[in-house]
Design a protein around this motif. Structure first.
Motif, PDB file in Angstrom:
ATOM      1  N   ASN A 256      86.813  87.531 -13.462  1.00  2.12           N
ATOM      2  CA  ASN A 256      86.061  88.774 -13.616  1.00  2.12           C
ATOM      3  C   ASN A 256      84.553  88.550 -13.486  1.00  2.12           C
ATOM      4  N   ALA A 257      84.100  87.353 -13.805  1.00  2.46           N
ATOM      5  CA  ALA A 257      82.672  87.053 -13.766  1.00  2.46           C
ATOM      6  C   ALA A 257      82.247  86.318 -12.503  1.00  2.46           C
ATOM      7  N   ALA A 258      83.197  85.944 -11.660  1.00  7.45           N
ATOM      8  CA  ALA A 258      82.874  85.186 -10.442  1.00  7.45           C
ATOM      9  C   ALA A 258      82.477  86.162  -9.342  1.00  7.45           C
ATOM     10  N   ASP A 259      81.201  86.165  -8.961  1.00 11.72           N
ATOM     11  CA  ASP A 259      80.758  87.091  -7.922  1.00 11.72           C
ATOM     12  C   ASP A 259      81.056  86.527  -6.531  1.00 11.72           C
ATOM     13  N   GLU A 260      80.788  87.333  -5.514  1.00 11.42           N
ATOM     14  CA  GLU A 260      81.131  86.929  -4.147  1.00 11.42           C
ATOM     15  C   GLU A 260      80.367  85.698  -3.701  1.00 11.42           C
ATOM     16  N   SER A 261      79.129  85.556  -4.164  1.00 11.92           N
ATOM     17  CA  SER A 261      78.341  84.384  -3.780  1.00 11.92           C
ATOM     18  C   SER A 261      78.990  83.104  -4.298  1.00 11.92           C
ATOM     19  N   LEU A 262      79.375  83.102  -5.574  1.00  6.03           N
ATOM     20  CA  LEU A 262      80.026  81.926  -6.139  1.00  6.03           C
ATOM     21  C   LEU A 262      81.364  81.671  -5.456  1.00  6.03           C
ATOM     22  N   LEU A 263      82.157  82.715  -5.262  1.00  2.00           N
ATOM     23  CA  LEU A 263      83.459  82.541  -4.605  1.00  2.00           C
ATOM     24  C   LEU A 263      83.280  81.978  -3.197  1.00  2.00           C
ATOM     25  N   GLY A 264      82.232  82.423  -2.497  1.00  2.00           N
ATOM     26  CA  GLY A 264      81.968  81.887  -1.164  1.00  2.00           C
ATOM     27  C   GLY A 264      81.623  80.416  -1.192  1.00  2.00           C
ATOM     28  N   ARG A 265      80.840  80.000  -2.200  1.00  2.00           N
ATOM     29  CA  ARG A 265      80.501  78.579  -2.316  1.00  2.00           C
ATOM     30  C   ARG A 265      81.733  77.744  -2.656  1.00  2.00           C
ATOM     31  N   ILE A 266      82.615  78.301  -3.505  1.00  2.00           N
ATOM     32  CA  ILE A 266      83.858  77.595  -3.805  1.00  2.00           C
ATOM     33  C   ILE A 266      84.710  77.475  -2.535  1.00  2.00           C
ATOM     34  N   GLY A 267      84.763  78.548  -1.738  1.00  2.00           N
ATOM     35  CA  GLY A 267      85.503  78.494  -0.481  1.00  2.00           C
ATOM     36  C   GLY A 267      84.944  77.443   0.459  1.00  2.00           C
ATOM     37  N   ASP A 268      83.617  77.336   0.517  1.00  2.00           N
ATOM     38  CA  ASP A 268      82.989  76.299   1.351  1.00  2.00           C
ATOM     39  C   ASP A 268      83.389  74.907   0.871  1.00  2.00           C
ATOM     40  N   TRP A 269      83.331  74.710  -0.446  1.00  2.00           N
ATOM     41  CA  TRP A 269      83.684  73.400  -1.006  1.00  2.00           C
ATOM     42  C   TRP A 269      85.137  73.068  -0.725  1.00  2.00           C
ATOM     43  N   ALA A 270      86.009  74.060  -0.891  1.00  2.00           N
ATOM     44  CA  ALA A 270      87.445  73.824  -0.726  1.00  2.00           C
ATOM     45  C   ALA A 270      87.822  73.462   0.709  1.00  2.00           C
ATOM     46  N   THR A 271      87.077  73.929   1.673  1.00  2.00           N
ATOM     47  CA  THR A 271      87.429  73.724   3.077  1.00  2.00           C
ATOM     48  C   THR A 271      86.499  72.752   3.788  1.00  2.00           C
ATOM     49  N   ALA A 272      85.617  72.095   3.032  1.00  2.00           N
ATOM     50  CA  ALA A 272      84.726  71.124   3.658  1.00  2.00           C
ATOM     51  C   ALA A 272      85.527  69.948   4.190  1.00  2.00           C
ATOM     52  N   PRO A 273      85.106  69.375   5.329  1.00  2.00           N
ATOM     53  CA  PRO A 273      85.841  68.232   5.902  1.00  2.00           C
ATOM     54  C   PRO A 273      85.897  67.059   4.927  1.00  2.00           C
TER      55      PRO A 273
END
Length: 273
Positions: A256-273
């Protein structure tokens, strides 16, 4: 999906929405992110759907409702048997052809992804410790395809039975009292098992030290009303060099507290080579 102990679990698969690019690219070339929601959440909660939408810009996404939540069967064990629900979701991602699977858990889901990461090891793992962990999780010693390649725990507790904040005291009342469980069922749509843990599952802080060599990201808000900052710091200390800690200024608790910016950074981290 159906878990190893026979619980039906509702789940949704969403393909990656990013431009595929090369025509030869297949689903196996893309990562899959499996989202583990918090207590009283479900696959159709707005915060879960928002997270899935952001993550889908980076990878395919699987969302599911833990046992006792949403349209899934069974009763919630508040982080214990839920590791089997997550394992079923990871297996589904691999059955769909994804070679890299990243688990992202929020609050209770954060404790579940930590335990799953410790108990379900990659097929290349060997030795007594790996075999023991596999047996505890219901995974065959040859290494069933239910392991995560990377783990993200957001707003996760470090230890069980924590009652140091008012929200956690209310949660314990909800889980441990008959009246509380009625409120959980009819107020939050969550069916809670009345049985106490036996045995007590591996704690999140113990699990954090067993996830390597898979990378671990710990994310926590400095305004979290449930778990103060000693929780993420304990997890990061236990993970050692295998862990990374993000303390987010102004963030509250979980999805509920995770905004789109944070979620995007998590997505970047999760899919980094």
């Amino acid at each position: 999906m159906r878990t190893d102990d026979g619980i039906p679990v509702e789940a949704v698969y969403e393909p990656c929405t990013a431009d595929v690019g090369a025509a030869a690219e297949t689903s196996s070339d893309r990562a899959a992110i499996v989202i583990a929601h918090g207590f009283t959440g479900s696959v159709d909660r707005p915060a879960v759907r928002r997270a899935a939408g952001v993550f889908a810009r980076h990878a395919a996404v699987i969302t599911f409702s833990f046992r006792g939540h949403g349209a899934s069967g069974g009763r919630s064990t508040v982080g214990d048997r839920e590791v089997l629900d997550l394992a079923a979701a990871v297996r589904w991602a691999r059955a769909l052809g994804h070679r890299r699977v990243v688990t992202v858990g929020f609050s209770m889901g954060g404790s579940v992804v930590l335990r799953h990461g410790a108990l379900y090891t990659a097929p290349t793992a060997s030795g007594t410790a790996a075999a023991e962990a596999a047996g505890r999780a219901g995974q065959d010693e040859a290494g069933a395809p239910a392991h995560a390649d990377a783990v993200v725990a957001v707003s996760a507790p470090a230890r069980w039975y924590y009652r140091g904040t008012a929200p956690m005291r209310r949660l314990h009342w909800l889980v441990t009292r008959p009246t509380g469980r009625l409120v959980g069922r009819y107020g939050f749509g969550t069916r809670i098992d009345r049985k106490e843990w036996n045995p007590v599952p591996l704690s999140p802080v113990e699990a954090a030290g067993l996830i390597a060599p898979a990378p671990l990201l710990i994310v926590h808000g400095d305004q979290d009303p449930y778990f103060p900052l000693d929780h993420p710091r304990m997890l990061a200390d236990a993970a050692g060099d295998g862990g990374e800690l993000w303390l987010e200024h102004g963030m509250g608790h979980a999805e509920n507290a995770a905004d789109e910016s944070l979620l995007g950074r998590i997505g970047d981290w999760a899919t980094a080579p």
